[in-house]
Design a protein around this motif. Structure first.
Motif, mmCIF file in Angstrom:
data_model
loop_
_atom_site.group_PDB
_atom_site.id
_atom_site.type_symbol
_atom_site.label_atom_id
_atom_site.label_comp_id
_atom_site.label_asym_id
_atom_site.label_seq_id
_atom_site.Cartn_x
_atom_site.Cartn_y
_atom_site.Cartn_z
ATOM 1 N N THR A 1 -4.458 -8.801 -4.151
ATOM 2 C CA THR A 1 -3.501 -7.948 -4.867
ATOM 3 C C THR A 1 -2.521 -7.349 -3.868
ATOM 4 N N PRO A 2 -1.230 -7.340 -4.191
ATOM 5 C CA PRO A 2 -0.629 -7.953 -5.379
ATOM 6 C C PRO A 2 -0.665 -9.477 -5.301
ATOM 7 N N ALA B 1 4.368 -7.677 -6.339
ATOM 8 C CA ALA B 1 4.752 -6.676 -7.352
ATOM 9 C C ALA B 1 5.400 -5.460 -6.724
#
Length: 579
Positions: free
Chosen positions: A432-433, A456
């Motif tokens: 993540t992201p 993101a």
């Protein structure tokens, strides 16, 4: 975004105003409530000046009695709920507005601290008498902080002279300004010598007629001013025995572009039998004891044309260097963009894109003899995956990132047990992201991932729906790290690059950078110091290449000339670097 005129009316599609904001200034997307629209002639006299309310979801504004003429400047500024301009949310276009239907491209632009997402109108505006470069920029830098000053830029390298005058007055500055509506600062190239021989000197030239040749002595130097555009830069050595190097470089008005320079251009080597990009790749040792870069599948687009090039997935394994004794090995199924890793002198690949769509298959190539291919356990649950990254560490192959068949993000890190031929869905921490098309390498027992599309954290910096390459670098050591660690970011944001380990350092080469542009940048990461250094760039920028360390040289093979694995031109040339 387009601007259409019919008779005396003008329709503005303001879709690009939504979700655009200055870099690192706004944590959330900007939602303009109004648009200030001006249309001016060549002398910048306003012929139309209106403010329009914007509906919460409406993006179309129609104006009446618009002016007709050559070199008309259309400018749209996003306003907040109080009617104040939103810094950096500016749209511009220059062109002819005729009495009949007219189409003029308009694109969003964000400017903060000299970084412009998209260059618009600067070259056209510079041709007018209302733009001046006659400014003491050093004095202006002292009088007004550069960050605050460049927030007033309506186009790349352009500053609003009236706004600058107001800032100078407020700061009690005394820098003379010319009689002009805009001030323009030319671009510069910051020359960074890399792998420079002791005592060597050279002259750096640009095919921009306005530029001046610059001597270099092995330390950073400035080449400029340089007009906006894409130029050929050549490093000509003063000593015998050193080869000149030429590369293409793009300069934006008002911005400094950093360029690594050196001697002895990457050696052009034996070409592939046919153009190929987006292949799985790994270095193996053949039966005769020689190393080879095995290229699995790939995209074969080879014919340029006015429309995007259609391509098929390759149906063979090609081994480079090319040998008549080791012909291409047929694949059971054609594939492109699989996740690959080498373990025990065998090349494994999983997922990718085939003629039927997104694959979940697993395969292994054994280079013994003339080579053989065997099926391996497919991805868990039969879920297809493409644009993922893989690494072999400690008897397992780890796979993360990429997109599923429905284009949704995969953040899971799966683990393939080589001996047992089985998968564990939760084989490691989530990525993540989410990112796709990352460059991947292993040093020791640590897995390093570089760049990729889809961070993101950039959502507030770019137009809605646009996925840009990132500078994110992640590291994870199975059994030691709880999750992926953030490391020193890439100097050049990129995706679809390649990574090669040489002498304990990781060479990150080529790829796609912001707004779909190819890059030939070569940057070297040192895991021991968590720091980057520069090397001379590729002769031909490319993405989705094959790469590996073959006989002590960093080899880059084939690749594509764009971001889409199935609609770009593939190349067959090979370049090599000596670490």
């Amino acid at each position: 975004m387009a601007l259409n005129t019919a008779a005396a009316s003008l329709a503005l599609d303001l879709t690009a105003l939504w979700g655009v904001g200055p870099r690192r200034l706004l944590a959330a997307r900007v939602v303009p409530r109004k648009a200030h629209i001006t249309i001016a002639g060549p002398n910048l006299a306003p012929l139309t000046d209106v403010t329009q309310e914007l509906a919460p979801s409406g993006t179309l504004v129609t104006l009446g009695d618009v002016p007709v003429g050559e070199r008309m400047l259309v400018k749209v500024v996003g306003l907040d709920a109080t009617g104040q301009p939103i810094p950096g949310v500016v749209h511009m276009a220059i062109g002819k507005i005729g009495p009949g239907p007219t189409t003029m491209p308009i694109t969003p632009m964000t400017t903060v601290a000299g970084l412009v997402v998209e260059a618009l109108g600067a070259k056209d505006l510079a041709a007018g008498t209302h733009v001046s470069e006659k400014v003491d920029w050093a004095a202006l830098d002292v009088a007004i902080p550069r960050f605050a000053r460049e927030l007033r830029a309506p186009a790349p390298g352009l500053l609003d002279a009236a706004a600058i005058a107001a800032d100078l007055h407020a700061a009690n500055g005394a820098v003379p300004l010319p009689q002009a509506s805009y001030l323009q600062r030319a671009g510069r190239i910051v020359l960074a010598p890399a792998a420079w021989p002791p005592g060597a000197t050279a002259t750096v030239t640009l095919d921009d007629p306005a530029s001046v040749a610059t001597p270099v002595e092995g330390k950073p130097a400035i080449l400029g001013p340089v007009a906006p555009g894409t130029w050929t830069m050549t490093v000509v050595p003063d000593q015998a025995g050193l080869a000149p190097v030429s590369t293409r470089i793009t300069v934006t008005a008002g911005a400094d572009v950093r360029a690594a320079i050196g001697f002895g251009a990457p050696a052009a080597l034996e070409r592939l039998p046919a153009p190929l990009g987006a292949a799985g790749a790994g270095v193996v040792t053949l039966q005769d004891g020689k190393q080879a870069l095995a290229l699995v599948g790939g995209s074969t687009a080879a014919a340029p044309g006015p429309e995007p090039v259609g391509a098929a997935a390759s149906e063979v394994i090609v081994r480079w260097p090319i040998s008549p004794q080791v012909p291409p090995l047929p694949l059971t199924k054609a594939i492109a963009a699989p996740a690959t890793a080498v373990a025990g002198n065998r090349l494994y690949w999983f997922g990718g894109l085939d003629d039927a769509g997104v694959s979940a298959d697993g395969w292994m190539y054994d280079p013994t003899g003339n080579g053989s291919i065997a099926a391996r356990a497919g991805l868990p649950g039969g879920a297809g995956l493409f644009a993922a990254s893989a690494a072999a560490i400690g008897g397992k192959i780890y796979l993360t990132g990429g997109n599923l068949a429905d284009s949704s993000a995969s953040v899971a890190t799966m683990a393939y047990d080589i001996a047992a031929n089985t998968w564990a869905v939760a084989g490691g921490p989530a990525l993540t992201p989410h990112r796709v098309c990352m460059a991947s390498a292993v040093v020791g027992e640590t897995w390093y991932l570089f760049g990729g599309f889809g961070d993101a954290g950039l959502a507030a910096e770019q137009p809605a729906g646009v996925i840009q390459p990132t500078t994110t670098v992640s590291g994870w050591k199975p059994g030691a790290d709880v999750g992926f660690r953030d490391l020193a970011p890439l100097p050049t944001p990129r995706a679809a690059a390649v990574a090669v380990v040489a002498n304990g350092r990781i060479w990150v080469i080529g790829g796609v950078t912001r707004d779909g542009a190819l890059t030939g940048a070569v940057e070297v990461y040192d895991p021991a110091t968590n720091a980057w250094s520069l090397r001379p760039p590729l002769q031909r920028p490319r993405a989705y290449a094959g790469a590996g360390l073959v006989d002590g040289k960093v080899v880059v093979v084939g690749g594509l000339l764009g971001a889409d694995p199935f609609s770009q031109l593939a190349v067959d040339d090979v370049e090599a670097f000596t670490p």
